[in-house]
Design a protein around this motif. Structure first.
Motif, PDB file in Angstrom:
ATOM      1  N   MET A 114      18.489  74.639  58.075  1.00  0.00           N
ATOM      2  CA  MET A 114      19.172  75.923  58.097  1.00  0.00           C
ATOM      3  C   MET A 114      19.970  76.080  59.383  1.00  0.00           C
ATOM      4  O   MET A 114      19.776  75.339  60.356  1.00  0.00           O
ATOM      5  N   ALA A 115      20.869  77.025  59.370  1.00  0.00           N
ATOM      6  CA  ALA A 115      21.636  77.403  60.560  1.00  0.00           C
ATOM      7  C   ALA A 115      21.218  78.804  60.969  1.00  0.00           C
ATOM      8  O   ALA A 115      20.949  79.651  60.118  1.00  0.00           O
ATOM      9  N   VAL A 116      21.146  79.031  62.275  1.00  0.00           N
ATOM     10  CA  VAL A 116      20.827  80.358  62.801  1.00  0.00           C
ATOM     11  C   VAL A 116      21.982  80.824  63.671  1.00  0.00           C
ATOM     12  O   VAL A 116      22.468  80.092  64.545  1.00  0.00           O
ATOM     13  N   LEU A 117      22.436  82.051  63.408  1.00  0.00           N
ATOM     14  CA  LEU A 117      23.556  82.636  64.139  1.00  0.00           C
ATOM     15  C   LEU A 117      23.138  83.992  64.697  1.00  0.00           C
ATOM     16  O   LEU A 117      22.141  84.573  64.266  1.00  0.00           O
TER      17      LEU A 117
ATOM     18  N   ASN B  92      26.976  82.772  53.257  1.00  0.00           N
ATOM     19  CA  ASN B  92      26.310  81.557  52.794  1.00  0.00           C
ATOM     20  C   ASN B  92      26.566  80.408  53.759  1.00  0.00           C
ATOM     21  O   ASN B  92      27.454  80.468  54.611  1.00  0.00           O
ATOM     22  N   PHE B  93      25.777  79.367  53.611  1.00  0.00           N
ATOM     23  CA  PHE B  93      25.794  78.244  54.542  1.00  0.00           C
ATOM     24  C   PHE B  93      27.149  77.543  54.588  1.00  0.00           C
ATOM     25  O   PHE B  93      27.613  77.133  55.660  1.00  0.00           O
ATOM     26  N   ASN B  94      27.805  77.393  53.468  1.00  0.00           N
ATOM     27  CA  ASN B  94      29.059  76.641  53.424  1.00  0.00           C
ATOM     28  C   ASN B  94      30.180  77.299  54.227  1.00  0.00           C
ATOM     29  O   ASN B  94      31.126  76.627  54.651  1.00  0.00           O
ATOM     30  N   GLN B  95      30.081  78.598  54.448  1.00  0.00           N
ATOM     31  CA  GLN B  95      31.112  79.282  55.238  1.00  0.00           C
ATOM     32  C   GLN B  95      31.142  78.815  56.694  1.00  0.00           C
ATOM     33  O   GLN B  95      32.124  79.028  57.393  1.00  0.00           O
ATOM     34  N   LEU B  96      30.069  78.184  57.138  1.00  0.00           N
ATOM     35  CA  LEU B  96      30.014  77.687  58.516  1.00  0.00           C
ATOM     36  C   LEU B  96      31.114  76.679  58.803  1.00  0.00           C
ATOM     37  O   LEU B  96      31.554  76.534  59.945  1.00  0.00           O
ATOM     38  N   PHE B  97      31.568  75.990  57.793  1.00  0.00           N
ATOM     39  CA  PHE B  97      32.460  74.850  58.013  1.00  0.00           C
ATOM     40  C   PHE B  97      33.911  75.153  57.659  1.00  0.00           C
ATOM     41  O   PHE B  97      34.723  74.250  57.479  1.00  0.00           O
ATOM     42  N   THR B  98      34.218  76.439  57.592  1.00  0.00           N
ATOM     43  CA  THR B  98      35.607  76.834  57.362  1.00  0.00           C
ATOM     44  C   THR B  98      36.312  77.218  58.651  1.00  0.00           C
ATOM     45  O   THR B  98      37.514  77.476  58.644  1.00  0.00           O
ATOM     46  N   ASP B  99      35.561  77.249  59.748  1.00  0.00           N
ATOM     47  CA  ASP B  99      36.114  77.648  61.045  1.00  0.00           C
ATOM     48  C   ASP B  99      36.030  76.465  62.003  1.00  0.00           C
ATOM     49  O   ASP B  99      34.936  76.052  62.409  1.00  0.00           O
TER      50      ASP B  99
ATOM     51  N   ARG C 230      27.985  64.665  59.076  1.00  0.00           N
ATOM     52  CA  ARG C 230      28.335  64.510  57.658  1.00  0.00           C
ATOM     53  C   ARG C 230      28.882  65.822  57.105  1.00  0.00           C
ATOM     54  O   ARG C 230      29.864  65.827  56.349  1.00  0.00           O
ATOM     55  N   LEU C 231      28.259  66.926  57.486  1.00  0.00           N
ATOM     56  CA  LEU C 231      28.708  68.224  56.983  1.00  0.00           C
ATOM     57  C   LEU C 231      30.098  68.580  57.497  1.00  0.00           C
ATOM     58  O   LEU C 231      30.907  69.183  56.782  1.00  0.00           O
TER      59      LEU C 231
ATOM     60  N   ALA D  15      26.699  78.557  72.074  1.00  0.00           N
ATOM     61  CA  ALA D  15      26.915  77.945  70.763  1.00  0.00           C
ATOM     62  C   ALA D  15      26.957  79.047  69.709  1.00  0.00           C
ATOM     63  O   ALA D  15      26.388  80.126  69.894  1.00  0.00           O
ATOM     64  N   ASP D  16      27.624  78.765  68.625  1.00  0.00           N
ATOM     65  CA  ASP D  16      27.736  79.743  67.546  1.00  0.00           C
ATOM     66  C   ASP D  16      26.609  79.632  66.536  1.00  0.00           C
ATOM     67  O   ASP D  16      26.214  80.642  65.931  1.00  0.00           O
ATOM     68  N   ALA D  17      26.112  78.430  66.339  1.00  0.00           N
ATOM     69  CA  ALA D  17      25.084  78.232  65.319  1.00  0.00           C
ATOM     70  C   ALA D  17      24.158  77.093  65.708  1.00  0.00           C
ATOM     71  O   ALA D  17      24.606  76.028  66.146  1.00  0.00           O
ATOM     72  N   ALA D  18      22.853  77.328  65.573  1.00  0.00           N
ATOM     73  CA  ALA D  18      21.855  76.277  65.734  1.00  0.00           C
ATOM     74  C   ALA D  18      21.570  75.678  64.370  1.00  0.00           C
ATOM     75  O   ALA D  18      21.491  76.401  63.372  1.00  0.00           O
ATOM     76  N   TYR D  19      21.391  74.367  64.324  1.00  0.00           N
ATOM     77  CA  TYR D  19      21.136  73.693  63.052  1.00  0.00           C
ATOM     78  C   TYR D  19      19.864  72.858  63.188  1.00  0.00           C
ATOM     79  O   TYR D  19      19.777  71.965  64.029  1.00  0.00           O
TER      80      TYR D  19
END
Length: 287
Positions: A144-147, A158-165, A184-185, A211-215
């Motif tokens: 998971m990601a934590v923001l 949702n999780f996939n929105q993380l990779f649009t920025d 990979r993501l 950081a913006d998100a922990a994974y």
């Protein structure tokens, strides 16, 4: 005169004998008081024998890996794993002694018979199952990601929105599976990936804005979301990530029935709601 004297002597002897009998009768209650103490001693011995007959198993773990294992102010092992094992022991009628060791030595102490159980978020893998026996999984975890929610930004849904920025900065544990997973993501995107030593430092980086998100695995990060509610943290689960299962490890081929006892106890605490309460205590959500 002599006759009177004889009567007096006879009377004196009689009184003496009666007095002696009286002393003997008065001593009897003291003797009777000793009986309960003997019975009590037998009861205490039986209780002691019963206490000794309760098996005690040694559990070896690392010093700290929240929320699975950690130490309280008195140096005692606490955490999700400790609560689950103690609940199993209570259900099945055995006790546990927790010992902390460096991670590099925990399986060695299991191999040589010094310890009975290894815990501390031990992932069940095919390779480990060749060398050790594992209980049924007591926890399944995804990634998971934590923001941190920001007043000037909408929360991601949702999780996939993380990779649009492309400006999103990620942080994960150095040397863990999180590094290649993030690469990979991101699929060649230019996002920055920071690496730190622990999950706690991942959360600290998010809270400080570094950081913006922990994974990382949800079994750890959800704990920090739960215990940092006033910090506006929220999590997004990667539903496509592989699931890891944690189990309690025992020496291979152990024949005393401990593995079966653990599995029976685990099933029992799940059935009666004890497990769910432990899960909510450490994660704030139902399993």
């Amino acid at each position: 005169m002599m006759r009177s004297f004889g009567c007096i002597m006879l009377l004196g002897v009689t009184l003496f004998m009666l007095s002696a009998c009286g002393e003997t009768q008065e001593a009897a209650p003291d003797a009777s008081h000793s009986v309960p103490s003997v019975v009590s001693g037998i009861d205490e011995q039986a209780a002691s024998t019963a206490a000794v007959s309760v098996p005690t198993y040694t559990v070896v773990t690392i010093t700290s890996f929240p929320p699975f294992v950690m130490r309280d102010a008195n140096g005692q092992t606490i955490g999700f794993d400790a609560d689950v094992l103690n609940a199993i022991g209570e259900k099945q009628g055995f006790k546990l002694q927790f010992l902390q060791q460096p991670w590099q030595t925990v399986f060695t102490s299991l191999d040589n018979g010094e310890r009975d159980i290894v815990t501390g978020a031990v992932v069940i893998t095919t390779e480990r199952k060749k060398r050790y026996d594992f209980s049924e999984p007591y926890l399944a975890t995804k990634w998971m990601a934590v923001l941190k929610a920001q007043p000037d930004k909408n929360r991601l849904e949702n999780f996939n929105q993380l990779f649009t920025d492309a400006s999103m900065v990620f942080v994960t544990q150095s040397g863990s599976a999180g590094v290649p997973a993030l690469k990979r993501l991101l699929d060649g995107r230019s996002n920055i990936i920071q690496e730190v030593d622990t999950q706690y430092l991942e959360i600290k980086a998010v809270l400080s804005g570094q950081a913006d998100a922990a994974y990382d695995i949800s079994g750890v990060l959800q704990y920090y979301v739960h215990t940092s509610e006033d910090q506006n943290l929220y999590g997004l689960t990667d539903e496509n990530a592989p699931i890891s299962h944690f189990g309690f490890a025992l020496r291979k081929g152990r024949q005393d029935g401990l593995l079966q006892e653990i599995n029976q106890g685990l099933a029992a605490i799940k059935a009666d709601g004890t497990y769910q309460k432990i899960h909510e205590k450490w994660y704030g959500i139902a399993p």
